[in-house]
Design a protein around this motif. Structure first.
Motif: not given
Length: 301
Positions: A90-107
């Protein structure tokens, strides 16, 4: 249709057409290996089934799905698996300061925990065959891929995990290959399209972020089929002593895709090289100029 007597078998995760997994399945099939292609939705694998491949439903983030897949593969192969290719990602392109942790967990569930779960679940079948695990990593594991901190972190985790797994499985005759993959034509950049939140500190350079979303598909991008042919050729190569593997046999590290050669070379020079190159290549240096202009304007006011 199952494998013929003595025919080698490969299980590949994430085989949706248009991606690396699909290309690898087609190449292994062309080389006479019985392919077990998987995807969350088996309907997308119908053409592969028509070619004689086994197709199974698999969601690498679900324990029950992995368990069911393991049972079915055991029936198909007789309890032996020659190759496991952990490709689903799964790709994940987002600035580190804008991340959503639920989205991060999915990745992380897909890119990291899914790989770990598959290796653990299929260890018995791989040991029975003295097989080969191929974990699809990325150059992002060792480069500061701007706006890709989460993706870089997942691939870095796969690299570290694989290095240790390699030693743990060595006594059982199971090899672990890490594919350090550069830019390759695939469908990954077309999924999970993200946007900057309105209050992002990177709204000033929004156009750079939007360009970055499809960077892997527009910069020295290698054809998926070419990548698959190189990887499968290495996977099917005979065993050589450790010091000669990279040239003649099945290597511990497989480097291919756009930017792979220059990244491999740069890795010998030090991380500062990547910092300098990526800062300018992505264009984040332009933000410095914008911020200086803003500071100058404030002084005038």
């Amino acid at each position: 249709m199952g494998p013929r007597p003595g025919q080698k078998t490969v299980l590949i995760t994430g085989c949706t057409p248009g991606g690396i997994g699909h290309a690898l399945a087609m190449e292994f099939h062309a080389k006479g290996v019985h392919v077990i292609a998987t995807a969350r939705n088996t309907a997308v694998l119908s053409e592969m089934a028509d070619l004689g491949m086994s197709t199974l439903a698999l969601d690498v983030t679900k324990t029950d799905s992995i368990r069911a897949c393991h049972a079915e593969v055991g029936k198909i192969t007789g309890g032996k698996l020659d190759f496991l290719v952990n490709n689903a990602g799964r790709t994940h392109t987002h600035p580190a300061t804008d991340i959503d942790l639920d989205d991060v967990r999915e990745t992380f569930e897909t890119n990291v925990f899914g790989v770990m779960a598959m290796c653990a679940a299929f260890a018995d079948q791989l040991i029975a065959a003295k097989g080969l695990i191929i974990n699809i990593a990325s150059l992002a594991a060792i480069t500061p891929y701007v706006f890709g901190s989460v993706y870089c972190a997942t691939k870095g985790a796969v690299v570290s995990y694989s290095r240790t797994l390699r030693l743990e499985l060595k006594p059982f005759g199971v090899r672990v290959m890490v594919a350090m993959t550069g830019t390759v034509r695939s469908q990954i950049a077309s999924k999970t399209h993200r946007t900057l939140p309105p209050d992002s500190i990177y709204q000033r350079v929004k156009e750079i972020f939007e360009k970055r979303l499809t960077f892997s598909q527009n910069n020295a991008t290698v054809d998926t089929g070419d990548y698959a042919r190189r990887l499968v050729a290495k996977a099917l190569a005979p065993e050589w002593p450790l010091i000669l593997r990279s040239w003649f046999g099945r290597p511990d590290w497989f480097w291919a895709g756009g930017w792979s050669k220059i990244t491999w070379t740069g890795s010998w020079l030090g991380e500062w090289v990547f910092d300098v190159v990526m800062y300018r290549l992505i264009g984040i240096n332009k933000l410095e100029q914008v911020l200086k202009q803003e500071a100058a304007q404030k002084k005038l006011n």
